[in-house]
Design a protein around this motif. Structure first.
Motif, PDB file in Angstrom:
ATOM      1  N   LYS A   1      -4.242  -1.615  -2.611  1.00  8.40           N
ATOM      2  CA  LYS A   1      -4.322  -2.843  -1.822  1.00  8.40           C
ATOM      3  C   LYS A   1      -3.563  -3.979  -2.505  1.00  8.40           C
ATOM      4  O   LYS A   1      -3.734  -4.231  -3.692  1.00  8.40           O
ATOM      5  N   GLY A   2      -2.693  -4.639  -1.734  1.00 13.25           N
ATOM      6  CA  GLY A   2      -1.920  -5.764  -2.255  1.00 13.25           C
ATOM      7  C   GLY A   2      -0.561  -5.396  -2.819  1.00 13.25           C
ATOM      8  O   GLY A   2       0.300  -6.269  -2.991  1.00 13.25           O
ATOM      9  N   ASP A   3      -0.342  -4.115  -3.152  1.00 10.73           N
ATOM     10  CA  ASP A   3       0.979  -3.685  -3.626  1.00 10.73           C
ATOM     11  C   ASP A   3       1.995  -3.779  -2.491  1.00 10.73           C
ATOM     12  O   ASP A   3       1.651  -3.649  -1.310  1.00 10.73           O
ATOM     13  N   ARG A   4       3.261  -3.988  -2.846  1.00 10.06           N
ATOM     14  CA  ARG A   4       4.309  -4.044  -1.844  1.00 10.06           C
ATOM     15  C   ARG A   4       5.071  -2.734  -1.773  1.00 10.06           C
ATOM     16  O   ARG A   4       5.270  -2.056  -2.783  1.00 10.06           O
ATOM     17  N   VAL A   5       5.499  -2.402  -0.551  1.00 14.88           N
ATOM     18  CA  VAL A   5       6.309  -1.210  -0.297  1.00 14.88           C
ATOM     19  C   VAL A   5       7.486  -1.630   0.566  1.00 14.88           C
ATOM     20  O   VAL A   5       7.308  -2.192   1.648  1.00 14.88           O
ATOM     21  N   ILE A   6       8.704  -1.403   0.066  1.00 18.97           N
ATOM     22  CA  ILE A   6       9.911  -1.656   0.856  1.00 18.97           C
ATOM     23  C   ILE A   6      10.176  -0.435   1.739  1.00 18.97           C
ATOM     24  O   ILE A   6      10.161   0.709   1.257  1.00 18.97           O
ATOM     25  N   VAL A   7      10.411  -0.666   3.020  1.00 20.53           N
ATOM     26  CA  VAL A   7      10.727   0.403   3.968  1.00 20.53           C
ATOM     27  C   VAL A   7      12.164   0.194   4.439  1.00 20.53           C
ATOM     28  O   VAL A   7      12.469  -0.799   5.099  1.00 20.53           O
ATOM     29  N   TYR A   8      13.036   1.129   4.068  1.00 17.69           N
ATOM     30  CA  TYR A   8      14.469   1.033   4.389  1.00 17.69           C
ATOM     31  C   TYR A   8      14.832   2.279   5.191  1.00 17.69           C
ATOM     32  O   TYR A   8      15.263   3.292   4.649  1.00 17.69           O
ATOM     33  N   MET A   9      14.610   2.197   6.502  1.00 19.29           N
ATOM     34  CA  MET A   9      14.630   3.398   7.324  1.00 19.29           C
ATOM     35  C   MET A   9      15.346   3.155   8.649  1.00 19.29           C
ATOM     36  O   MET A   9      15.417   2.027   9.132  1.00 19.29           O
ATOM     37  N   PRO A  10      15.841   4.221   9.268  1.00 21.60           N
ATOM     38  CA  PRO A  10      16.397   4.118  10.617  1.00 21.60           C
ATOM     39  C   PRO A  10      15.280   4.134  11.665  1.00 21.60           C
ATOM     40  O   PRO A  10      14.093   4.113  11.325  1.00 21.60           O
ATOM     41  N   MET A  11      15.670   4.208  12.906  1.00 25.52           N
ATOM     42  CA  MET A  11      14.706   4.175  14.008  1.00 25.52           C
ATOM     43  C   MET A  11      14.155   5.570  14.278  1.00 25.52           C
ATOM     44  O   MET A  11      14.505   6.250  15.252  1.00 25.52           O
ATOM     45  N   VAL A  12      13.274   5.987  13.389  1.00 27.33           N
ATOM     46  CA  VAL A  12      12.637   7.298  13.496  1.00 27.33           C
ATOM     47  C   VAL A  12      11.123   7.108  13.413  1.00 27.33           C
ATOM     48  O   VAL A  12      10.642   6.089  12.903  1.00 27.33           O
ATOM     49  N   PRO A  13      10.330   8.061  13.912  1.00 30.12           N
ATOM     50  CA  PRO A  13       8.876   7.901  13.880  1.00 30.12           C
ATOM     51  C   PRO A  13       8.326   7.660  12.479  1.00 30.12           C
ATOM     52  O   PRO A  13       7.329   6.936  12.318  1.00 30.12           O
ATOM     53  N   GLU A  14       8.957   8.246  11.473  1.00 26.96           N
ATOM     54  CA  GLU A  14       8.464   8.075  10.104  1.00 26.96           C
ATOM     55  C   GLU A  14       8.490   6.619   9.653  1.00 26.96           C
ATOM     56  O   GLU A  14       7.738   6.225   8.756  1.00 26.96           O
ATOM     57  N   THR A  15       9.347   5.811  10.254  1.00 26.67           N
ATOM     58  CA  THR A  15       9.377   4.387   9.910  1.00 26.67           C
ATOM     59  C   THR A  15       8.075   3.725  10.321  1.00 26.67           C
ATOM     60  O   THR A  15       7.451   2.981   9.551  1.00 26.67           O
ATOM     61  N   LEU A  16       7.633   3.977  11.558  1.00 24.26           N
ATOM     62  CA  LEU A  16       6.354   3.444  12.019  1.00 24.26           C
ATOM     63  C   LEU A  16       5.203   4.016  11.209  1.00 24.26           C
ATOM     64  O   LEU A  16       4.240   3.309  10.874  1.00 24.26           O
ATOM     65  N   ILE A  17       5.306   5.301  10.877  1.00 24.76           N
ATOM     66  CA  ILE A  17       4.252   5.949  10.085  1.00 24.76           C
ATOM     67  C   ILE A  17       4.133   5.272   8.725  1.00 24.76           C
ATOM     68  O   ILE A  17       3.023   5.004   8.247  1.00 24.76           O
ATOM     69  N   ALA A  18       5.265   4.962   8.107  1.00 26.18           N
ATOM     70  CA  ALA A  18       5.233   4.300   6.796  1.00 26.18           C
ATOM     71  C   ALA A  18       4.624   2.904   6.899  1.00 26.18           C
ATOM     72  O   ALA A  18       3.826   2.489   6.054  1.00 26.18           O
ATOM     73  N   MET A  19       5.021   2.143   7.926  1.00 22.96           N
ATOM     74  CA  MET A  19       4.476   0.799   8.108  1.00 22.96           C
ATOM     75  C   MET A  19       2.966   0.842   8.297  1.00 22.96           C
ATOM     76  O   MET A  19       2.208   0.107   7.639  1.00 22.96           O
ATOM     77  N   LEU A  20       2.513   1.703   9.185  1.00 26.29           N
ATOM     78  CA  LEU A  20       1.086   1.780   9.489  1.00 26.29           C
ATOM     79  C   LEU A  20       0.299   2.367   8.320  1.00 26.29           C
ATOM     80  O   LEU A  20      -0.873   2.015   8.112  1.00 26.29           O
ATOM     81  N   ALA A  21       0.938   3.239   7.549  1.00 21.32           N
ATOM     82  CA  ALA A  21       0.270   3.795   6.366  1.00 21.32           C
ATOM     83  C   ALA A  21       0.007   2.706   5.337  1.00 21.32           C
ATOM     84  O   ALA A  21      -1.043   2.679   4.688  1.00 21.32           O
ATOM     85  N   CYS A  22       0.983   1.814   5.171  1.00 20.76           N
ATOM     86  CA  CYS A  22       0.764   0.678   4.268  1.00 20.76           C
ATOM     87  C   CYS A  22      -0.409  -0.158   4.753  1.00 20.76           C
ATOM     88  O   CYS A  22      -1.289  -0.534   3.968  1.00 20.76           O
ATOM     89  N   ALA A  23      -0.404  -0.470   6.044  1.00 26.75           N
ATOM     90  CA  ALA A  23      -1.502  -1.262   6.603  1.00 26.75           C
ATOM     91  C   ALA A  23      -2.838  -0.560   6.422  1.00 26.75           C
ATOM     92  O   ALA A  23      -3.866  -1.210   6.189  1.00 26.75           O
ATOM     93  N   ARG A  24      -2.844   0.758   6.472  1.00 29.14           N
ATOM     94  CA  ARG A  24      -4.088   1.525   6.384  1.00 29.14           C
ATOM     95  C   ARG A  24      -4.749   1.373   5.018  1.00 29.14           C
ATOM     96  O   ARG A  24      -5.980   1.344   4.914  1.00 29.14           O
ATOM     97  N   ILE A  25      -3.939   1.258   3.951  1.00 29.51           N
ATOM     98  CA  ILE A  25      -4.517   1.168   2.608  1.00 29.51           C
ATOM     99  C   ILE A  25      -4.434  -0.247   2.043  1.00 29.51           C
ATOM    100  O   ILE A  25      -4.702  -0.467   0.863  1.00 29.51           O
ATOM    101  N   GLY A  26      -4.059  -1.209   2.910  1.00 33.91           N
ATOM    102  CA  GLY A  26      -4.036  -2.601   2.462  1.00 33.91           C
ATOM    103  C   GLY A  26      -2.802  -2.987   1.672  1.00 33.91           C
ATOM    104  O   GLY A  26      -2.768  -4.081   1.093  1.00 33.91           O
ATOM    105  N   ALA A  27      -1.791  -2.121   1.637  1.00 33.31           N
ATOM    106  CA  ALA A  27      -0.533  -2.469   0.981  1.00 33.31           C
ATOM    107  C   ALA A  27       0.294  -3.353   1.918  1.00 33.31           C
ATOM    108  O   ALA A  27       0.064  -3.377   3.128  1.00 33.31           O
ATOM    109  N   VAL A  28       1.247  -4.062   1.342  1.00 30.46           N
ATOM    110  CA  VAL A  28       2.069  -5.008   2.106  1.00 30.46           C
ATOM    111  C   VAL A  28       3.446  -4.388   2.297  1.00 30.46           C
ATOM    112  O   VAL A  28       4.156  -4.142   1.316  1.00 30.46           O
ATOM    113  N   HIS A  29       3.825  -4.127   3.528  1.00 32.05           N
ATOM    114  CA  HIS A  29       5.150  -3.530   3.735  1.00 32.05           C
ATOM    115  C   HIS A  29       6.191  -4.608   3.984  1.00 32.05           C
ATOM    116  O   HIS A  29       5.893  -5.697   4.493  1.00 32.05           O
ATOM    117  N   SER A  30       7.415  -4.311   3.612  1.00 26.17           N
ATOM    118  CA  SER A  30       8.552  -5.172   3.916  1.00 26.17           C
ATOM    119  C   SER A  30       9.675  -4.277   4.408  1.00 26.17           C
ATOM    120  O   SER A  30      10.292  -3.551   3.621  1.00 26.17           O
TER     121      SER A  30
END
Length: 626
Positions: free
Chosen positions: A109-138
């Motif tokens: 919780k509170g850690d940052r994760v940079i997401v550098y991805m194209p328009m694929v489902p895994e991009t949304l999965i990564a964003m929502l996964a961060c939200a799920r554990i309280g991490a901050v995505h960028s």
């Protein structure tokens, strides 16, 4: 304006009651008893005693409510020739597993994760996964140059970077892994791990700290949602085109969820089970708000499109997607409509598809000129709704609220202020409110509503200096416009797009509206250029519609005469040039500032957000002072 007027009035006179009521649409682990915290004004916070998890609200609660088999996400990828659909249950499970994988890498919780991805489902999965554990995505727009990516890594200081091996565009493959490696060679901050999604189009060679996505999730245990404070950050989104230290717009969890859920129903008229398409990119705010979070928060089906839905030879890509997936409402930029119109001026493509499920077209990102509005309205036969908002606001500031009360449209207007936004037009010099019909600086009285930025990442003072200091008690939007006699807001352009001709302040947006109304003009831009006598003069650049071949001398005379007729001789408009294309950002905005700089004789570097550098290079000889 019955329902709308009541809602807007109440949102300003009783924000506590209005937003606590709106918060009932969200599932809280600790229900807030307060809406607004003004103890640190002008740094306002919403739902300070509330606790929730955004990913739970976007996925788990819909599964628990019996909607697990409904489609949550449709991925349409013409660049790979594939289409994939995830149900709510499937998307929840994929997000839970990747959240567990991030946790296994030490992300908390509170850690940052940079997401550098194209328009694929895994991009949304990564964003929502961060939200799920309280991490901050960028999320950083896929394909941004190493320098831009490095600046964001340096500012956010992520524990993990999630990237793909490549991005696939219609004419080329973009080596994402190479860009990541090059960026990290220049940053002081070094993330602990780089997670790489391998794509068959160009697989990447992995280094010591690189982790293969598939290998990582193979052994990961699903993670449960972690409750976070409503005021905890959900994501950081860096504004495009920043110079020096980037400005990281922060979005909180609670206000964001409440505002986006409210907007989806009341502004866009989209409800659970409806299919919705925001034709943007997750690297921009539209993608965050209306590809990912808003539709999932209310239980709708969202379309994720990989490729360019506009351009030759396929002028019908938009309508194919709308028809094939039963899209109820579409959100795109006016630039896209102008490009479609240029390629298909007779509007033959929409007639080839079954658009019976299609109910509304929403446009934002830049000013919608009346000519494009009329073309879209006449072609599609559905409400064409212009609305206005910013990266900083996170959701619409002004709109025609289709879900609450659809109002008559006025071409050129973004309609009316959205509940929660107390929009005023101010005199730039005195900060006094201007009467209706007078153009000035558009500002929003504080506090901004839920969902808007509470601050900039790591820099409260910069937030205050950049946005809250010009007009006391107001958020400065940087846009210019006016209210008409009916209370409709007309956004004419950035305040630096207002030019001063012999002491007369003129909006370049107003001149552009006149040029765009000419039947041969597909799109246009007007910039102010230096003049020894008058201070500034307007200069027009126009792109012609496909198949239009007017005599240029005649066209020039007609455009100059039209501006003289509609704006007046005061505009002193005489300089207009036909060009093949206008330089744009990857999100479709015309690079007026860059063109102004070249016209002023300044050494303007190539903007990092530019879509096609060759377009600006081709214009340099035309724009350079004679």
């Amino acid at each position: 304006m019955g329902k709308y007027a009541d809602a807007h009035r109440r949102s300003l006179s009783d924000p506590e009651g209005f937003w606590l009521e709106a918060a009932e649409a969200i599932e809280w682990s600790r229900t807030p008893t307060r809406a607004l915290d003004d103890s640190r004004a002008p740094l306002y916070r919403w739902f300070p005693d509330g606790e929730l998890n955004t990913a739970h609200n976007a996925l788990d609660r819909h599964v628990a409510a019996g909607r697990g088999e409904q489609a949550a996400l449709i991925h349409d990828s013409p660049v790979t020739g594939t289409k994939t659909s995830y149900t709510y249950a499937e998307l929840r499970d994929a997000v839970a597993v990747f959240a567990g994988a991030l946790s296994a890498l030490g992300v908390t919780k509170g850690d940052r994760v940079i997401v550098y991805m194209p328009m694929v489902p895994e991009t949304l999965i990564a964003m929502l996964a961060c939200a799920r554990i309280g991490a901050v995505h960028s999320v950083v727009f896929g394909g941004f140059a190493p320098k831009e990516l490095a600046a964001r890594i340096e500012d956010a200081r992520p524990k993990v970077v999630v990237a793909a091996s490549c991005g696939i565009e219609p004419t080329r493959i973009v080596d994402y892994k190479q860009i990541v490696d090059q960026a990290l060679r220049t940053t002081r901050h070094q993330p602990e791990h780089i997670v790489i999604l391998q794509r068959d189009a160009a697989r990447a060679e992995l280094g010591e700290r690189d982790v293969d996505w598939q290998e990582l999730i193979a052994t990961a245990k699903p993670a449960d949602p972690v409750p976070v404070a409503a005021t905890d950050p959900l994501y950081i989104l860096y504004t495009s085109g920043t110079t020096g230290s980037p400005k990281g717009v922060v979005r909180d969890n609670g206000g964001h969820a409440v505002a986006l859920a409210w907007s989806m129903t009341n502004i866009y008229g989209v409800r659970p089970g409806d299919t919705w398409w925001a034709a943007s990119d997750v690297g921009w705010v539209v993608g965050h708000s209306y590809i990912v979070y808003a539709p999932l928060l209310i239980g709708a089906t969202t379309v994720l499109y990989e490729g360019k839905p506009v351009g030759t030879p396929d002028a019908g890509a938009f309508w194919r997607v709308v028809s094939e997936h039963g899209v109820k409402a579409l959100f795109t930029a006016p630039t896209a409509l102008r490009a479609i119109r240029k390629a298909d001026p007779e509007a033959t493509e929409p007639a080839r598809y079954d658009l019976s499920a299609f109910e509304a077209l929403f446009l934002a990102g830049e000013r919608l000129d009346p000519d494009t509005y009329h073309w879209a309205h006449d072609t599609l036969g559905v409400p064409v709704i212009d609305h206005w908002w910013q990266t900083e606001s996170g959701w619409p500031i002004s709109a025609n609220l289709r879900g609450l009360e659809l109002m008559p449209a006025k071409p050129g207007s973004a309609t009316v202020p959205v509940p929660g936004f107390d929009v005023q037009v101010l005199d730039p010099a005195t900060s006094g409110q201007l009467p209706r019909g007078r153009e000035g600086a558009i500002a929003v009285r504080l506090p901004l509503p839920p969902g808007s930025l509470p601050t900039l990442w790591g820099d409260d003072q910069r937030y205050i200096d950049a946005y809250l200091s010009q007009h006391d008690g107001y958020y400065t939007t940087g846009d210019s416009g006016f209210f008409d006699e009916d209370g409709y807001l007309f956004v004419m352009g950035r305040t630096d797009d207002v030019i001063n001709v012999a002491g007369h302040r003129l909006s370049t947006g107003a001149i552009e509206a006149v040029l765009a109304a000419h039947p041969a003009v597909a799109e246009c831009a007007v910039i102010g250029v230096h003049d020894e006598l008058k201070g500034q003069l307007p200069r027009g650049l126009v792109v012609l519609k496909s198949g239009a071949h007017p005599d240029e001398a005649t066209l020039h005379e007609e455009l100059v005469a039209a501006v003289r007729r509609d704006i007046g001789p005061v505009a002193a408009f005489r300089d207009v040039t036909v060009v093949d294309a206008l330089p744009k950002t990857r999100s479709g905005k015309i690079l007026r500032r860059a063109m102004r700089g070249i016209a002023d004789g300044r050494d303007v570097p190539m903007p990092s957000t530019i879509e096609d550098p060759a377009v600006l290079d081709d214009l340099r000889p035309i724009l350079r002072p004679h």
